[in-house]
Write a protein that holds these residues in place. Structure first.
Motif, mmCIF file in Angstrom:
data_model
loop_
_atom_site.group_PDB
_atom_site.id
_atom_site.type_symbol
_atom_site.label_atom_id
_atom_site.label_comp_id
_atom_site.label_asym_id
_atom_site.label_seq_id
_atom_site.Cartn_x
_atom_site.Cartn_y
_atom_site.Cartn_z
ATOM 1 N N GLN A 88 0.853 -1.139 -0.034
ATOM 2 C CA GLN A 88 -0.235 -0.078 -0.131
ATOM 3 C C GLN A 88 0.922 1.194 -0.115
ATOM 4 O O GLN A 88 1.745 1.440 0.886
ATOM 5 C CB GLN A 88 -1.074 0.135 1.128
ATOM 6 C CG GLN A 88 -1.946 1.321 1.306
ATOM 7 C CD GLN A 88 -2.762 1.134 2.410
ATOM 8 O OE1 GLN A 88 -2.928 0.114 3.174
ATOM 9 N NE2 GLN A 88 -3.725 2.055 2.424
ATOM 10 N N GLY A 89 0.423 2.085 -0.953
ATOM 11 C CA GLY A 89 1.397 3.546 -1.214
ATOM 12 C C GLY A 89 2.619 3.322 -1.835
ATOM 13 O O GLY A 89 3.461 4.245 -1.821
ATOM 14 N N ARG A 90 2.883 2.075 -2.321
ATOM 15 C CA ARG A 90 4.351 1.917 -2.710
ATOM 16 C C ARG A 90 4.233 1.303 -4.281
ATOM 17 O O ARG A 90 3.246 0.667 -4.371
ATOM 18 C CB ARG A 90 5.156 1.108 -1.895
ATOM 19 C CG ARG A 90 5.266 1.502 -0.458
ATOM 20 C CD ARG A 90 6.297 2.613 -0.259
ATOM 21 N NE ARG A 90 7.681 2.204 -0.706
ATOM 22 C CZ ARG A 90 8.476 3.269 -0.564
ATOM 23 N NH1 ARG A 90 8.246 4.556 -0.250
ATOM 24 N NH2 ARG A 90 9.733 3.046 -1.052
ATOM 25 N N ALA A 91 5.009 1.588 -5.266
ATOM 26 C CA ALA A 91 5.233 0.774 -6.370
ATOM 27 C C ALA A 91 6.587 -0.039 -6.126
ATOM 28 O O ALA A 91 7.492 0.448 -5.888
ATOM 29 C CB ALA A 91 5.319 1.602 -7.576
ATOM 30 N N SER A 92 6.463 -1.212 -6.287
ATOM 31 C CA SER A 92 7.502 -2.165 -6.268
ATOM 32 C C SER A 92 7.806 -2.913 -7.280
ATOM 33 O O SER A 92 6.862 -3.096 -8.252
ATOM 34 C CB SER A 92 7.281 -3.388 -5.239
ATOM 35 O OG SER A 92 6.298 -3.997 -5.530
ATOM 36 N N TRP A 93 9.129 -3.260 -7.625
ATOM 37 C CA TRP A 93 9.651 -4.220 -8.776
ATOM 38 C C TRP A 93 9.399 -5.598 -8.228
ATOM 39 O O TRP A 93 9.101 -5.848 -6.971
ATOM 40 C CB TRP A 93 11.067 -4.025 -8.962
ATOM 41 C CG TRP A 93 11.513 -2.667 -9.643
ATOM 42 C CD1 TRP A 93 12.105 -2.786 -11.056
ATOM 43 C CD2 TRP A 93 11.543 -1.304 -9.340
ATOM 44 N NE1 TRP A 93 12.298 -1.406 -11.457
ATOM 45 C CE2 TRP A 93 11.901 -0.690 -10.370
ATOM 46 C CE3 TRP A 93 10.975 -0.768 -8.255
ATOM 47 C CZ2 TRP A 93 11.964 0.765 -10.303
ATOM 48 C CZ3 TRP A 93 11.105 0.539 -8.052
ATOM 49 C CH2 TRP A 93 11.503 1.252 -8.979
ATOM 50 N N ARG A 121 16.261 -9.843 -4.088
ATOM 51 C CA ARG A 121 16.424 -8.173 -3.756
ATOM 52 C C ARG A 121 15.002 -7.685 -4.284
ATOM 53 O O ARG A 121 14.681 -8.089 -5.239
ATOM 54 C CB ARG A 121 17.547 -7.536 -4.594
ATOM 55 C CG ARG A 121 17.578 -6.277 -4.413
ATOM 56 C CD ARG A 121 18.866 -5.769 -5.321
ATOM 57 N NE ARG A 121 20.214 -6.530 -5.098
ATOM 58 C CZ ARG A 121 20.976 -6.724 -6.109
ATOM 59 N NH1 ARG A 121 20.572 -6.511 -7.422
ATOM 60 N NH2 ARG A 121 21.944 -7.622 -5.654
ATOM 61 N N ILE A 122 14.672 -6.690 -3.499
ATOM 62 C CA ILE A 122 13.431 -5.986 -4.011
ATOM 63 C C ILE A 122 13.575 -4.680 -3.866
ATOM 64 O O ILE A 122 14.485 -3.994 -2.761
ATOM 65 C CB ILE A 122 12.095 -6.519 -3.090
ATOM 66 C CG1 ILE A 122 11.067 -6.043 -3.767
ATOM 67 C CG2 ILE A 122 12.424 -6.225 -1.757
ATOM 68 C CD1 ILE A 122 9.814 -6.774 -3.331
ATOM 69 N N MET A 123 13.140 -3.710 -4.513
ATOM 70 C CA MET A 123 12.939 -2.278 -4.508
ATOM 71 C C MET A 123 11.747 -1.727 -4.599
ATOM 72 O O MET A 123 10.855 -2.209 -5.439
ATOM 73 C CB MET A 123 13.761 -1.690 -5.649
ATOM 74 C CG MET A 123 14.151 -0.210 -5.593
ATOM 75 S SD MET A 123 15.256 0.215 -6.664
ATOM 76 C CE MET A 123 15.395 2.112 -6.459
ATOM 77 N N SER A 124 11.230 -0.692 -3.856
ATOM 78 C CA SER A 124 10.001 0.005 -3.951
ATOM 79 C C SER A 124 10.184 1.465 -3.855
ATOM 80 O O SER A 124 11.172 2.236 -3.485
ATOM 81 C CB SER A 124 9.087 -0.224 -3.117
ATOM 82 O OG SER A 124 9.277 0.275 -1.766
ATOM 83 N N ILE A 125 9.383 2.304 -4.775
ATOM 84 C CA ILE A 125 9.251 3.570 -4.684
ATOM 85 C C ILE A 125 7.715 4.111 -4.350
ATOM 86 O O ILE A 125 6.831 3.426 -4.134
ATOM 87 C CB ILE A 125 9.507 4.286 -5.905
ATOM 88 C CG1 ILE A 125 8.521 3.751 -6.994
ATOM 89 C CG2 ILE A 125 11.035 3.963 -6.159
ATOM 90 C CD1 ILE A 125 8.978 4.583 -8.723
ATOM 91 N N PRO A 126 7.455 5.445 -3.873
ATOM 92 C CA PRO A 126 6.353 5.747 -3.524
ATOM 93 C C PRO A 126 5.416 5.941 -4.661
ATOM 94 O O PRO A 126 6.011 5.977 -5.741
ATOM 95 C CB PRO A 126 6.624 7.354 -3.211
ATOM 96 C CG PRO A 126 7.972 7.531 -2.690
ATOM 97 C CD PRO A 126 8.834 6.519 -3.668
ATOM 98 N N ALA A 127 4.347 5.615 -4.539
ATOM 99 C CA ALA A 127 3.298 5.375 -5.766
ATOM 100 C C ALA A 127 2.916 6.429 -6.122
ATOM 101 O O ALA A 127 2.821 7.670 -5.494
ATOM 102 C CB ALA A 127 2.217 4.431 -5.272
#
Length: 127
Positions: A88-93, A121-127
């Motif tokens: 929630q609230g994030r965009a993830s690879w 490995r995982i990365m996320s940014i604000p959505a």
């Protein structure tokens, strides 16, 4: 890590976080996995140094009563983590499979178990 654990449980896997139970009388199921999270790293999104991007690595140790069962768990883990996870609230690879060492036998437990750690490995940014 909640999204990772939820994805593994949705694949009908028994998941332990950070280790197996240590209570007296606990006996392991014939196949399960253990999720070992890393605290991760806040990464700057731009030269303005706003640290809103996030990257982390984690390990899923796939365990079974036989080599085949440990590999079966590893296959189920890879299937479960082959999609983008919802946070929630994030965009993830999609989690990036980093592999791991060969399957090993643990003779320190009775009966012996087979295990194979798989790292991601995982990365996320604000959505």
């Amino acid at each position: 890590m909640d999204a990772v654990q939820a994805a593994l449980e949705a694949a009908s896997l028994v998941v332990y976080l950070g280790g197996t139970p240590t209570s007296a009388g606990w006996s392991p199921p014939d196949k399960f996995c253990v999720l070992y999270p890393d605290p991760g790293e806040a990464v700057r999104e731009s030269l303005a140094d706003a640290r809103t991007d996030f990257t982390t690595t984690f390990q899923v140790t796939c365990v079974g009563a036989s080599m085949e069962r440990a590999l079966w768990v590893a296959d189920k883990v890879r299937q479960a983590l082959s999609v983008q996870l919802a946070v929630q609230g994030r965009a993830s690879w999609r989690p990036e499979d980093l592999g791991g060492p060969p399957v090993q036998r643990d003779d320190d437990v009775n009966p012996p178990l087979w295990f194979v750690p798989v790292q991601y490995r995982i990365m996320s940014i604000p959505a």
